[in-house]
Every structure is written in C-alpha cells, then in structure tokens.
Design a protein around this motif. Structure first.
Motif, PDB file in Angstrom:
ATOM      1  N   SER A   1       0.810  -1.045  -0.075  1.00  0.00           N
ATOM      2  CA  SER A   1       0.127  -0.160  -0.095  1.00  0.00           C
ATOM      3  C   SER A   1       0.731   1.360   0.158  1.00  0.00           C
ATOM      4  CB  SER A   1      -0.882   0.180   1.314  1.00  0.00           C
ATOM      5  OG  SER A   1      -1.874  -1.114   1.193  1.00  0.00           O
ATOM      6  N   GLY A   2       2.052   1.242   0.790  1.00  0.00           N
ATOM      7  CA  GLY A   2       2.958   2.426   0.835  1.00  0.00           C
ATOM      8  C   GLY A   2       3.730   2.579  -0.415  1.00  0.00           C
ATOM      9  N   LYS A   3       3.789   1.559  -1.116  1.00  0.00           N
ATOM     10  CA  LYS A   3       4.619   1.496  -2.518  1.00  0.00           C
ATOM     11  C   LYS A   3       3.740   2.225  -3.290  1.00  0.00           C
ATOM     12  CE  LYS A   3       7.442  -1.485  -5.510  1.00  0.00           C
ATOM     13  NZ  LYS A   3       7.714  -2.962  -5.777  1.00  0.00           N
ATOM     14  N   GLN A   4       2.257   1.464  -3.540  1.00  0.00           N
ATOM     15  CA  GLN A   4       1.398   2.312  -4.156  1.00  0.00           C
ATOM     16  C   GLN A   4       1.229   3.645  -4.137  1.00  0.00           C
ATOM     17  OE1 GLN A   4      -2.113  -0.298  -3.872  1.00  0.00           O
ATOM     18  NE2 GLN A   4      -1.181  -2.215  -4.788  1.00  0.00           N
ATOM     19  N   LEU A   5       1.136   4.045  -2.927  1.00  0.00           N
ATOM     20  CA  LEU A   5       0.962   5.445  -2.336  1.00  0.00           C
ATOM     21  C   LEU A   5       2.208   6.030  -2.880  1.00  0.00           C
ATOM     22  CD1 LEU A   5      -0.669   7.754  -1.066  1.00  0.00           C
ATOM     23  CD2 LEU A   5       0.522   7.235   1.042  1.00  0.00           C
ATOM     24  N   ARG A   6       3.412   5.731  -2.988  1.00  0.00           N
ATOM     25  CA  ARG A   6       4.655   6.340  -3.259  1.00  0.00           C
ATOM     26  C   ARG A   6       4.270   6.336  -4.918  1.00  0.00           C
ATOM     27  NH1 ARG A   6       7.867   3.490  -0.857  1.00  0.00           N
ATOM     28  NH2 ARG A   6       8.446   1.988  -2.375  1.00  0.00           N
ATOM     29  N   GLU A   7       4.111   5.403  -5.475  1.00  0.00           N
ATOM     30  CA  GLU A   7       4.007   5.606  -6.928  1.00  0.00           C
ATOM     31  C   GLU A   7       3.088   6.471  -7.680  1.00  0.00           C
ATOM     32  OE1 GLU A   7       3.227   1.250  -8.348  1.00  0.00           O
ATOM     33  OE2 GLU A   7       5.332   0.635  -7.811  1.00  0.00           O
ATOM     34  N   GLU A   8       1.875   6.456  -6.886  1.00  0.00           N
ATOM     35  CA  GLU A   8       0.981   7.282  -7.468  1.00  0.00           C
ATOM     36  C   GLU A   8       1.701   8.905  -7.244  1.00  0.00           C
ATOM     37  OE1 GLU A   8      -2.135   7.144  -8.623  1.00  0.00           O
ATOM     38  OE2 GLU A   8      -1.439   4.733  -8.736  1.00  0.00           O
ATOM     39  N   LEU A   9       2.670   9.042  -6.072  1.00  0.00           N
ATOM     40  CA  LEU A   9       2.908  10.512  -6.022  1.00  0.00           C
ATOM     41  C   LEU A   9       3.959  10.718  -7.043  1.00  0.00           C
ATOM     42  CD1 LEU A   9       3.466  10.693  -1.946  1.00  0.00           C
ATOM     43  CD2 LEU A   9       1.824  11.954  -3.381  1.00  0.00           C
TER      44      LEU A   9
ATOM     45  N   VAL B   1      11.134   5.478 -10.161  1.00  0.00           N
ATOM     46  CA  VAL B   1      10.035   6.110 -11.156  1.00  0.00           C
ATOM     47  C   VAL B   1      10.509   5.212 -12.572  1.00  0.00           C
ATOM     48  CG1 VAL B   1      10.074   7.950 -12.988  1.00  0.00           C
ATOM     49  CG2 VAL B   1      10.564   8.480 -10.706  1.00  0.00           C
ATOM     50  N   GLN B   2      11.602   4.595 -12.665  1.00  0.00           N
ATOM     51  CA  GLN B   2      11.740   3.558 -13.806  1.00  0.00           C
ATOM     52  C   GLN B   2      10.895   2.298 -13.539  1.00  0.00           C
ATOM     53  OE1 GLN B   2      16.102   2.851 -14.982  1.00  0.00           O
ATOM     54  NE2 GLN B   2      15.375   0.795 -15.212  1.00  0.00           N
ATOM     55  N   GLU B   3      10.621   1.751 -12.251  1.00  0.00           N
ATOM     56  CA  GLU B   3       9.926   1.041 -12.359  1.00  0.00           C
ATOM     57  C   GLU B   3       8.657   1.374 -12.286  1.00  0.00           C
ATOM     58  OE1 GLU B   3      10.312  -0.598  -8.181  1.00  0.00           O
ATOM     59  OE2 GLU B   3      12.415  -1.265  -8.377  1.00  0.00           O
ATOM     60  N   VAL B   4       8.034   2.481 -12.095  1.00  0.00           N
ATOM     61  CA  VAL B   4       6.778   2.854 -12.236  1.00  0.00           C
ATOM     62  C   VAL B   4       6.545   2.882 -13.993  1.00  0.00           C
ATOM     63  CG1 VAL B   4       5.380   4.862 -12.062  1.00  0.00           C
ATOM     64  CG2 VAL B   4       6.627   4.249 -10.307  1.00  0.00           C
ATOM     65  N   VAL B   5       7.359   3.508 -14.555  1.00  0.00           N
ATOM     66  CA  VAL B   5       7.394   3.547 -16.195  1.00  0.00           C
ATOM     67  C   VAL B   5       6.973   2.232 -16.658  1.00  0.00           C
ATOM     68  CG1 VAL B   5       8.575   4.115 -18.153  1.00  0.00           C
ATOM     69  CG2 VAL B   5       8.439   5.550 -16.375  1.00  0.00           C
ATOM     70  N   PHE B   6       7.924   1.086 -16.235  1.00  0.00           N
ATOM     71  CA  PHE B   6       7.822  -0.201 -16.865  1.00  0.00           C
ATOM     72  C   PHE B   6       6.355  -0.433 -16.427  1.00  0.00           C
ATOM     73  CE2 PHE B   6      12.531  -0.791 -16.654  1.00  0.00           C
ATOM     74  CZ  PHE B   6      12.659  -0.178 -17.736  1.00  0.00           C
ATOM     75  N   LYS B   7       5.839  -0.508 -15.320  1.00  0.00           N
ATOM     76  CA  LYS B   7       4.554  -1.139 -14.937  1.00  0.00           C
ATOM     77  C   LYS B   7       3.458  -0.321 -15.865  1.00  0.00           C
ATOM     78  CE  LYS B   7       5.116  -2.468 -10.006  1.00  0.00           C
ATOM     79  NZ  LYS B   7       4.998  -2.103  -8.854  1.00  0.00           N
ATOM     80  N   MET B   8       3.778   0.922 -15.818  1.00  0.00           N
ATOM     81  CA  MET B   8       2.697   1.431 -16.580  1.00  0.00           C
ATOM     82  C   MET B   8       2.611   1.246 -18.240  1.00  0.00           C
ATOM     83  SD  MET B   8       3.187   5.468 -15.208  1.00  0.00           S
ATOM     84  CE  MET B   8       2.325   6.547 -16.140  1.00  0.00           C
ATOM     85  N   ALA B   9       3.837   0.797 -18.431  1.00  0.00           N
ATOM     86  CA  ALA B   9       3.877   0.471 -20.068  1.00  0.00           C
ATOM     87  C   ALA B   9       3.365  -0.974 -20.022  1.00  0.00           C
ATOM     88  CB  ALA B   9       5.372   0.320 -20.593  1.00  0.00           C
ATOM     89  N   LYS B  10       3.515  -1.826 -19.134  1.00  0.00           N
ATOM     90  CA  LYS B  10       3.232  -3.238 -19.139  1.00  0.00           C
ATOM     91  C   LYS B  10       1.557  -3.266 -19.124  1.00  0.00           C
ATOM     92  CE  LYS B  10       3.529  -7.634 -16.320  1.00  0.00           C
ATOM     93  NZ  LYS B  10       4.067  -8.305 -15.341  1.00  0.00           N
ATOM     94  N   LYS B  11       1.003  -2.039 -18.345  1.00  0.00           N
ATOM     95  CA  LYS B  11      -0.247  -2.246 -18.540  1.00  0.00           C
ATOM     96  C   LYS B  11      -1.172  -1.717 -19.831  1.00  0.00           C
ATOM     97  CE  LYS B  11      -2.494   1.592 -16.587  1.00  0.00           C
ATOM     98  NZ  LYS B  11      -3.025   2.626 -15.975  1.00  0.00           N
ATOM     99  N   LEU B  12      -0.366  -0.687 -20.493  1.00  0.00           N
ATOM    100  CA  LEU B  12      -0.741  -0.550 -21.835  1.00  0.00           C
ATOM    101  C   LEU B  12      -0.511  -1.639 -22.681  1.00  0.00           C
ATOM    102  CD1 LEU B  12       0.735   3.177 -21.920  1.00  0.00           C
ATOM    103  CD2 LEU B  12      -1.577   2.463 -21.706  1.00  0.00           C
ATOM    104  N   ILE B  13       0.485  -2.433 -22.560  1.00  0.00           N
ATOM    105  CA  ILE B  13       0.868  -3.492 -23.387  1.00  0.00           C
ATOM    106  C   ILE B  13      -0.394  -4.540 -23.465  1.00  0.00           C
ATOM    107  CG2 ILE B  13       2.254  -5.447 -23.865  1.00  0.00           C
ATOM    108  CD1 ILE B  13       4.696  -3.872 -23.174  1.00  0.00           C
ATOM    109  N   ALA B  14      -0.612  -4.780 -21.858  1.00  0.00           N
ATOM    110  CA  ALA B  14      -1.773  -5.595 -21.757  1.00  0.00           C
ATOM    111  C   ALA B  14      -3.073  -5.144 -22.497  1.00  0.00           C
ATOM    112  CB  ALA B  14      -2.209  -5.888 -20.461  1.00  0.00           C
ATOM    113  N   ILE B  15      -3.380  -3.934 -22.596  1.00  0.00           N
ATOM    114  CA  ILE B  15      -4.704  -3.346 -23.125  1.00  0.00           C
ATOM    115  C   ILE B  15      -4.617  -3.507 -24.687  1.00  0.00           C
ATOM    116  CG2 ILE B  15      -5.962  -1.347 -23.368  1.00  0.00           C
ATOM    117  CD1 ILE B  15      -5.077  -0.624 -20.605  1.00  0.00           C
ATOM    118  N   HIS B  16      -3.413  -3.082 -25.106  1.00  0.00           N
ATOM    119  CA  HIS B  16      -3.366  -2.896 -26.776  1.00  0.00           C
ATOM    120  C   HIS B  16      -2.541  -3.901 -27.460  1.00  0.00           C
ATOM    121  CE1 HIS B  16      -5.014   1.149 -26.053  1.00  0.00           C
ATOM    122  NE2 HIS B  16      -4.170   1.222 -24.970  1.00  0.00           N
TER     123      HIS B  16
END
Length: 485
Positions: A234-242, A259-274
C-alpha cells in the motif's frame, strides 16, 4: 476460517510480488485441508510447493510465511513472576506479556493488594467472590489464550487492519480493534466497580485495568506486524501515485530507479490493453468470397455472414527529444516509456538533439538503459538549443521516411535562443505525417514568454499538450495506441 486465513496469506504473497493465480489459491486450500496445520514445517513445505515457482519466490515465501503465521505465545514464564506472588494464570488473571512486563504487573498487583502473603490470600478470596461480567473481561481473566488469539484475529478482520497504509495509523487501528473486542463494555464495568468502593470490587477493577493495558500492548504489536505484512505494498502504491504526479524536473537522482519501475509497470499495463491485434469492421459491406467459403457446409444457405474488414496497422513512431539541460529529465522518461512498449510499438525511431539532430535508436537497442541515457546526454546534450537546426537536419536525413502512417512526437520547450524557428519544415512534416504531436514540459502560460516559439509551432502540429509528469506521458502514449493501433 482456514480458507479465509489462507486467502489473507495469498494477499500477503501478492504484496511481496509473488504471482499467485486463483487456481493456485484453490490448490493451496486443498493442500491445507489435507496436511492440516498442526505440523508447521510440513504445512510450510506443502504450501511452498504449491504457491512459489522459482528460488526467488521461495525465498520471499519463507519470509512471508514466518511473519504471517507467527503469533506471540500467550504463556507465563517463571522468571517473569514476582516473588511472593503466584502466576496470574493460576488464579484466573490473564497476562499477555512476558519477562520484565510480567514482573512490573506483579509489582502493581502487590501494591494493589497491600503486599505480602496476606494480600495474596485476600486476592484469592476476592477472585472467588467476584468475577467480571463484561465479555472482554471474562475472556481476559479466563486464561484461555487460544480464544483470545482468535478474538484478536477476528477483530483485525472486522476493522480491516490489513488496509493499514502508513505507520502513524498504528494507534488508530489499535483503538479500533479494542473497541471491536468490547472495550467499552469493560470500561463501563471498571467504572462501576471503582464507584462501588468495596475492596473486592476495587481489586477486580485493578485486575481488569492491568489486563486491559497488557491487551493494548499486544494488539499494538499485532497491528505493527500487520503493517509490515500489508502496508509495504500500500505504501509502495501510494509512493508510486505520488511519483506519477510529481513534475519530472523535481525528481532527484535517488528517485530515478523508483520512477523507472513505475514507467515499466505503466507500459506493461498499456501492453496488456493494446497488444491484441485490432480490427475495424465496416458493417454493410459484404465480403462475398469469405461468406461463400464459410457457408459451403450449409449447402449455400447464408447462415454465417462475413463483412469486409480493415486491419489497422501498428503506428510507425518517430520520437524527437530535446536533451538540453532544462528538459533532459522529460526526454529520459519519454524514451524509456516508448522503449518499454516495444511489444506494441515495434517501429520506434528515436532522435536526440540540443542543436544538431542524431538518431539513437540503435544505441537504445543494444545498450542497457542507463548506458544509453548516459551516452545520449554526453553526445547530444551539451550544445546550445537550436530548434531550427534540428528541423533542418530532420528534413535532410529523415523526411523521406515520413508517410501517412507515421506519428512524429516532439518533446521540448520550444525555446530557440531567438534563432530562426524554421516553421516551414514543421509544416512540411505536418503535411506528410499522419500526426505531429508536440509535448511541452512547461505550463501553457510560459509558451509565449521570452524566446519560446510555441505560438509559431503549435499551428503546425495536430496535437499540442503540456507534458511534465508520468501521468501526462501515460495519457499521451495511451491515446496514441488507442487511435493508431
């Protein structure tokens, strides 16, 4: 109860980034029903086989299991009992603590009893005469430690202690758990006993107060353990949102890895969608050949109608990034974002410039991300910003590759040091490309201040956006995929 406990444990494993599917959860429940829970090591080994798949996950599993299935023993220790006083569990009192804490409780009992063997006799007589009436008081003084453990776990579930996010919430959840266990009723009983004024009532009130404080300490420890089990994610998610919302220019170097980890997660989510191949169907235009072929099995009766379809090609992206000092962070993360999407954006060409334009696609393809970034900044990040020169270099070396399937993304603040902006070249790019997108990290109010040329460049772009955070980058890339993939 067992199934619910195991489901909570699976949530802890997922918090530790161990991938556990619903099917594996059901397998674990079956295994737990077979092996039981009396043999701790046997249970641990059995669940490890079902829920962890590689050495790294097994190591994380062992840590999670030891923390999740460890409950402090509710027992007395001889060394913690005060001289001249029998252990509390023998006379029905309940002590949740051990060692020095028990010794302190013994001293407190001695003071309340007046000290000595006569006080012990009085206490035994008082306990025979008076018993608590509140449910929590009965539980605390009954000496049934197993029931108390169950009551604490149930109270934790009731107040959803596994939703704790920050350490400062420890006191809040401690109070909530005690309220859920019936603290108010016991408090009223203590007040009534103290108001009575009799010695037996006073002694019982003292015993309940000691048990209450000991329970508070134990629940506080329980909540703290739940924080370390559940709040990391939860703390990690909060930090990622910030980190998603903060301006990239304000990030410190120590935050880059996060931030690099956040970018990869965001990209992974977009990959799953598209990532799935998308098609658009034009209803009303019959595909005669496909319809005849698919209906031969029905003797020519048209049961399976096929319509003409148009496959939408994946976008061809050309990304031009200003890597001068003022916008280098933004460029870094845009390039990182685009290269994280290689699965759905296989045709990305990347360029960097301060004045002269250079292609860095192969550099990112064959080097590690950190090395590629460092070399890009070293080779192209030292010059005086000149957008006019960049556009001339693009026309001379890259314009032939632009067609009606190309999306050009330019990231920069458009500050040209009062040089020639060469807007006619950007207009030529606009006419040839499918889309020209300009991402400016500065707020719109600054686009016409000083040497900024945004008011001249904006009419030559299909889309102009403020882009100074990961949220903005995600939105732009997501829109790119949604309209072009």
């Amino acid at each position: 109860m067992i199934d619910r406990t195991l489901v909570d444990f699976v949530k802890v494993l997922r918090t530790a980034e161990i991938q556990v599917s619903p099917a594996e959860t059901l397998d674990a429940i079956s295994a737990m029903n077979i092996v039981g829970y009396r043999d701790r090591e046997f249970l641990k080994d059995s669940l490890s086989i079902v829920l962890s798949k590689n050495p790294q996950e097994k190591e994380a599993f062992d840590s999670c299991f030891d923390r999740f299935f460890t409950f402090d023993k509710f027992q007395q220790t001889d060394e913690g009992t005060s001289p001249g006083k029998e252990p509390d569990n023998q006379d029905g009192d309940f002590d949740l603590n051990t060692g020095d804490r028990q010794q302190g409780a013994g001293k407190g009992s001695g003071q309340g009893q007046g000290g000595g063997s006569q006080g012990e006799a009085d206490t035994e007589e008082d306990q025979t005469e008076l018993q608590p009436t509140s449910d929590l008081g009965k539980l605390l003084l009954s000496g049934n430690r197993a029931e108390l453990m169950i009551a604490m776990a149930e109270a934790g579930r009731e107040v959803q202690v596994n939703q704790i996010i920050v350490f400062t919430q420890k006191g809040l959840y401690t109070r909530k758990m005690m309220d859920a266990m019936g603290l108010k009723e016991m408090q009223d009983e203590i007040a009534e006993l103290q108001g009575h004024g009799g010695r037996p009532q006073s002694n019982l009130a003292d015993r309940l107060k000691r048990a209450r404080e000991q329970l508070r300490d134990k629940i506080r420890d329980y909540v703290e353990k739940q924080f370390f089990l559940h709040a990391d994610e939860s703390g990690k998610q909060l930090r990622e949102e910030l980190l998603k919302k903060v301006k990239l220019s304000n990030l410190e170097r120590r935050n880059f890895k996060d931030v690099q980890e956040v970018v990869f997660k965001m990209a992974k989510k977009l990959i799953a969608i598209h990532s799935k191949q998308r098609r658009t169907f034009r209803r009303g235009q019959l595909d005669v050949r496909k319809t005849l072929r698919h209906n031969m099995q029905y003797d020519g009766m048209f049961f399976d109608i096929r319509w003409k379809s148009t496959k939408v090609d994946r976008p061809k992206v050309m990304c031009i990034c200003d890597v001068s000092g003022s916008v280098s962070n933004y460029s870094r993360f845009l390039l990182m974002f685009l290269y994280s999407l290689a699965e759905v954006l296989p045709k990305v060409r990347s360029f960097a410039f301060s004045s002269d334009l250079g292609e860095v696609s192969e550099l990112f393809e064959y080097s590690t991300l950190e090395d590629a970034m460092a070399k890009t900044m070293r080779d192209y990040g030292n010059g005086s910003t000149d957008y006019g020169q960049m556009l001339m270099d693009f026309r001379n070396h890259c314009m032939d590759s632009v067609n009606n399937k190309t999306t050009i993304i330019i990231l920069g603040d458009s500050r040209n040091n009062y040089g020639d902006p060469r807007t006619e070249i950007l207009r030529e790019m606009y006419d040839k490309a499918k889309r020209v997108i300009w991402l400016n990290p500065e707020p719109r109010i600054s686009w016409t201040v000083g040497d900024a040329e945004m008011k001249k460049y904006a009419p030559c772009c299909h889309q102009v956006e403020v882009c100074n955070s990961l949220v903005h980058l995600e939105r732009v890339v997501s829109n790119l995929l949604r309209t072009a993939v």
